[in-house]
Design an enzyme around this catalytic site. Structure first.
Site, PDB file in Angstrom:
ATOM      1  N   MET A  92       0.838  -1.202   0.000  1.00 54.68           N
ATOM      2  CA  MET A  92       0.000   0.000   0.000  1.00 54.68           C
ATOM      3  C   MET A  92       0.875   1.255   0.000  1.00 54.68           C
ATOM      4  O   MET A  92       0.392   2.357   0.272  1.00 54.68           O
ATOM      5  CB  MET A  92      -0.930   0.002   1.214  1.00 54.68           C
ATOM      6  CG  MET A  92      -1.892  -1.187   1.189  1.00 54.68           C
ATOM      7  SD  MET A  92      -3.382  -0.928   2.147  1.00 54.68           S
ATOM      8  CE  MET A  92      -2.709  -0.742   3.788  1.00 54.68           C
TER       9      MET A  92
ATOM     10  N   LEU B 192       6.649   3.311   1.623  1.00 57.14           N
ATOM     11  CA  LEU B 192       7.541   2.153   1.737  1.00 57.14           C
ATOM     12  C   LEU B 192       8.639   2.360   2.770  1.00 57.14           C
ATOM     13  O   LEU B 192       9.122   3.467   2.984  1.00 57.14           O
ATOM     14  CB  LEU B 192       8.159   1.867   0.367  1.00 57.14           C
ATOM     15  CG  LEU B 192       7.150   1.595  -0.747  1.00 57.14           C
ATOM     16  CD1 LEU B 192       7.882   1.377  -2.072  1.00 57.14           C
ATOM     17  CD2 LEU B 192       6.265   0.395  -0.421  1.00 57.14           C
TER      18      LEU B 192
ATOM     19  N   HIS C 287       9.251  -3.390   3.348  1.00 56.69           N
ATOM     20  CA  HIS C 287       8.758  -3.601   1.980  1.00 56.69           C
ATOM     21  C   HIS C 287       9.920  -3.924   1.044  1.00 56.69           C
ATOM     22  O   HIS C 287       9.828  -4.832   0.207  1.00 56.69           O
ATOM     23  CB  HIS C 287       8.081  -2.325   1.453  1.00 56.69           C
ATOM     24  CG  HIS C 287       6.848  -1.910   2.202  1.00 56.69           C
ATOM     25  ND1 HIS C 287       6.776  -0.754   2.940  1.00 56.69           N
ATOM     26  CD2 HIS C 287       5.622  -2.488   2.306  1.00 56.69           C
ATOM     27  CE1 HIS C 287       5.572  -0.618   3.463  1.00 56.69           C
ATOM     28  NE2 HIS C 287       4.845  -1.664   3.107  1.00 56.69           N
TER      29      HIS C 287
ATOM     30  N   GLY D 112       4.891 -10.400   3.459  1.00 61.66           N
ATOM     31  CA  GLY D 112       5.684 -10.336   4.682  1.00 61.66           C
ATOM     32  C   GLY D 112       5.041 -11.112   5.825  1.00 61.66           C
ATOM     33  O   GLY D 112       3.817 -11.096   5.991  1.00 61.66           O
TER      34      GLY D 112
ATOM     35  N   LYS E 240       5.205 -10.137   8.673  1.00 62.74           N
ATOM     36  CA  LYS E 240       4.628  -9.082   9.520  1.00 62.74           C
ATOM     37  C   LYS E 240       3.104  -9.217   9.568  1.00 62.74           C
ATOM     38  O   LYS E 240       2.498  -9.118  10.628  1.00 62.74           O
ATOM     39  CB  LYS E 240       5.049  -7.722   8.961  1.00 62.74           C
ATOM     40  CG  LYS E 240       4.250  -6.532   9.431  1.00 62.74           C
ATOM     41  CD  LYS E 240       4.744  -6.051  10.749  1.00 62.74           C
ATOM     42  CE  LYS E 240       3.908  -4.964  11.366  1.00 62.74           C
ATOM     43  NZ  LYS E 240       2.890  -4.346  10.560  1.00 62.74           N
ATOM     44  N   ASP E 241       2.492  -9.421   8.400  1.00 61.15           N
ATOM     45  CA  ASP E 241       1.041  -9.606   8.323  1.00 61.15           C
ATOM     46  C   ASP E 241       0.775 -11.101   8.183  1.00 61.15           C
ATOM     47  O   ASP E 241       0.401 -11.593   7.107  1.00 61.15           O
ATOM     48  CB  ASP E 241       0.479  -8.824   7.142  1.00 61.15           C
ATOM     49  CG  ASP E 241       0.705  -7.330   7.316  1.00 61.15           C
ATOM     50  OD1 ASP E 241      -0.194  -6.651   7.814  1.00 61.15           O
ATOM     51  OD2 ASP E 241       1.808  -6.846   6.975  1.00 61.15           O
TER      52      ASP E 241
ATOM     53  N   VAL F 216      10.974  -7.419   9.197  1.00 67.37           N
ATOM     54  CA  VAL F 216      12.090  -6.480   9.364  1.00 67.37           C
ATOM     55  C   VAL F 216      11.724  -5.531  10.504  1.00 67.37           C
ATOM     56  O   VAL F 216      10.615  -4.979  10.532  1.00 67.37           O
ATOM     57  CB  VAL F 216      12.365  -5.697   8.065  1.00 67.37           C
ATOM     58  CG1 VAL F 216      13.440  -4.637   8.281  1.00 67.37           C
ATOM     59  CG2 VAL F 216      12.770  -6.655   6.957  1.00 67.37           C
TER      60      VAL F 216
ATOM     61  N   ARG G   6       2.260   2.392   9.515  1.00 65.64           N
ATOM     62  CA  ARG G   6       1.428   3.014  10.549  1.00 65.64           C
ATOM     63  C   ARG G   6       2.239   3.495  11.754  1.00 65.64           C
ATOM     64  O   ARG G   6       1.706   4.217  12.600  1.00 65.64           O
ATOM     65  CB  ARG G   6       0.320   2.057  11.007  1.00 65.64           C
ATOM     66  CG  ARG G   6      -0.777   1.867   9.949  1.00 65.64           C
ATOM     67  CD  ARG G   6      -1.987   1.133  10.501  1.00 65.64           C
ATOM     68  NE  ARG G   6      -3.117   1.177   9.583  1.00 65.64           N
ATOM     69  CZ  ARG G   6      -3.489   0.171   8.782  1.00 65.64           C
ATOM     70  NH1 ARG G   6      -2.821  -0.958   8.786  1.00 65.64           N
ATOM     71  NH2 ARG G   6      -4.521   0.297   7.982  1.00 65.64           N
TER      72      ARG G   6
HETATM   73  P1  AMP Z   1       1.481  -2.959   3.477  1.00 63.91           P
HETATM   74  O1  AMP Z   1       2.020  -1.878   2.588  1.00 63.91           O
HETATM   75  O2  AMP Z   1       1.524  -2.616   4.917  1.00 63.91           O
HETATM   76  O3  AMP Z   1       0.175  -3.496   3.003  1.00 63.91           O
HETATM   77  O4  AMP Z   1       2.511  -4.160   3.337  1.00 63.91           O
HETATM   78  C1  AMP Z   1       2.849  -4.691   2.091  1.00 63.91           C
HETATM   79  C2  AMP Z   1       3.646  -5.948   2.286  1.00 63.91           C
HETATM   80  O5  AMP Z   1       4.832  -5.657   3.016  1.00 63.91           O
HETATM   81  C3  AMP Z   1       2.890  -7.024   3.084  1.00 63.91           C
HETATM   82  O6  AMP Z   1       3.163  -8.300   2.521  1.00 63.91           O
HETATM   83  C4  AMP Z   1       3.486  -6.875   4.447  1.00 63.91           C
HETATM   84  O7  AMP Z   1       3.428  -8.053   5.220  1.00 63.91           O
HETATM   85  C5  AMP Z   1       4.929  -6.522   4.114  1.00 63.91           C
HETATM   86  N1  AMP Z   1       5.567  -5.844   5.240  1.00 63.91           N
HETATM   87  C6  AMP Z   1       5.127  -4.740   5.894  1.00 63.91           C
HETATM   88  N2  AMP Z   1       5.936  -4.444   6.923  1.00 63.91           N
HETATM   89  C7  AMP Z   1       6.907  -5.403   6.931  1.00 63.91           C
HETATM   90  C8  AMP Z   1       8.037  -5.659   7.768  1.00 63.91           C
HETATM   91  N3  AMP Z   1       8.327  -4.883   8.814  1.00 63.91           N
HETATM   92  N4  AMP Z   1       8.817  -6.715   7.481  1.00 63.91           N
HETATM   93  C9  AMP Z   1       8.509  -7.527   6.433  1.00 63.91           C
HETATM   94  N5  AMP Z   1       7.463  -7.340   5.609  1.00 63.91           N
HETATM   95  C10 AMP Z   1       6.671  -6.293   5.859  1.00 63.91           C
END
Ligand code: AMP
Length: 280
Positions: free
Chosen positions: A30, A33, A37, A148, A150-151, A177, A188
């Site tokens: 989303m 970055l 990411h 990730g 993370k989610d 990470v 966030r």
């Molecule tokens: P988002 O932009 O938050 O929707 O995340 C996009 C992708 O990046 C998703 O697959 C997340 O799990 C991954 N992601 C977000 N934060 C991290 C992190 N700290 N470490 C690894 N992957 C991440």
């Protein structure tokens, strides 16, 4: 690095890469970055991708009306600069009207893994995620998709979607990470005041402590989840959930056995809801 705005151009780019014999990977995001990411691009390359497309799309249908869709941080120019520097091959950043030219009446719904954990407070969230990721897969036509840890729940739900709907895509889940002090990187985190950010360290700290307890032989997961909840509350956080589950099928797991187990949590610090997890 190509910046692509339409689904048609995206599909053509991907098909052209495949005609060149390249393996295409997609990294859905989303935007706003950070290194978490960017690590997914490394994971894509390590998994054998020759051409990596990062998608940037703040997906309205995964936000409930009371959530932060409008205020979700966005900075496309900065994101594009980071991706160029990182060596991404393309960015797919469609407008909302390109992805949703008309109200959606057809959705992809996962009915098991998407029910517990985060779904208890975000009951419609994963339907929005599976639907948009299916659409992003149909736009980017990838051989590999990287998500990730993370989610963690999202990654499991999407793996299940790929399995059940026969998407010809290899799913890769890359490790979390963290900041140097342990906080999981997240777009966030920007919402946290310096004081809240300090208190939010209770999340990673208590997960690490739980891991040490498991390594020391603790098998009773209720003890660990109660310990973590207490630590979060002592730091002034409000617990949404702390649960011990099977790391793959997300079934509750009260006792540590042979199979990988995950403690996943969500908590509010101020008005910001953060998630984190650890796998034993
Ligand atoms: P988002 O932009 O938050 O929707 O995340 C996009 C992708 O990046 C998703 O697959 C997340 O799990 C991954 N992601 C977000 N934060 C991290 C992190 N700290 N470490 C690894 N992957 C991440």
């Amino acid at each position: 690095m190509q910046i692509i705005r339409t689904i048609k151009d995206m599909q053509k780019w991907s098909m052209d890469r495949k005609k060149e014999g390249k393996t295409v990977a997609v990294v859905p995001t989303m935007g706003f970055l950070h290194e978490g990411h960017l690590s997914l691009i490394d994971a894509a390359r390590a998994a054998g991708a020759d051409a990596v497309v990062v998608t940037i799309f703040v997906n309205p249908i995964q936000f409930a009306p009371n959530e932060d869709f409008d205020s979700y941080p966005r900075d496309f120019e900065h994101d594009a600069a980071l991706l160029r520097e990182k060596g991404a091959d393309a960015v797919f950043a469609p407008a909302v009207t390109e992805m949703y030219p008309a109200p959606v009446t057809c959705m992809v719904v996962e009915n098991k893994l998407s029910k517990g954990l985060c779904a208890k407070t975000r009951p419609t969230h994963f339907n929005g995620v599976t639907t948009v990721v299916a659409k992003l897969f149909n736009a980017t036509l990838p051989d590999i998709a990287v998500f990730g840890q993370k989610d963690a729940q999202q990654a499991r739900v999407l793996k299940r979607m790929v399995r059940d709907l026969n998407f010809p895509i290899r799913m890769v889940i890359a490790p979390i990470v963290r900041e140097a002090d342990g906080l999981a990187k997240s777009s966030r985190n920007k919402y946290l005041s310096p004081e809240e950010r300090g208190r939010a360290l209770a999340l990673s700290r208590s997960l690490r402590a739980a891991k040490s307890m498991v390594e020391a032989g603790e098998k009773d997961m209720a003890k660990l989840t109660a310990f973590i909840s207490k630590e979060i509350e002592a730091a002034g956080g409000k617990v949404d959930y702390v649960e011990a589950v099977d790391a793959e099928d997300l079934e509750p797991c009260p006792v540590k056995g042979e199979k990988p187990l995950m403690i996943a949590l969500a908590a509010w610090f101020g008005t910001t809801r953060l998630i984190d997890n650890i796998v034993f």
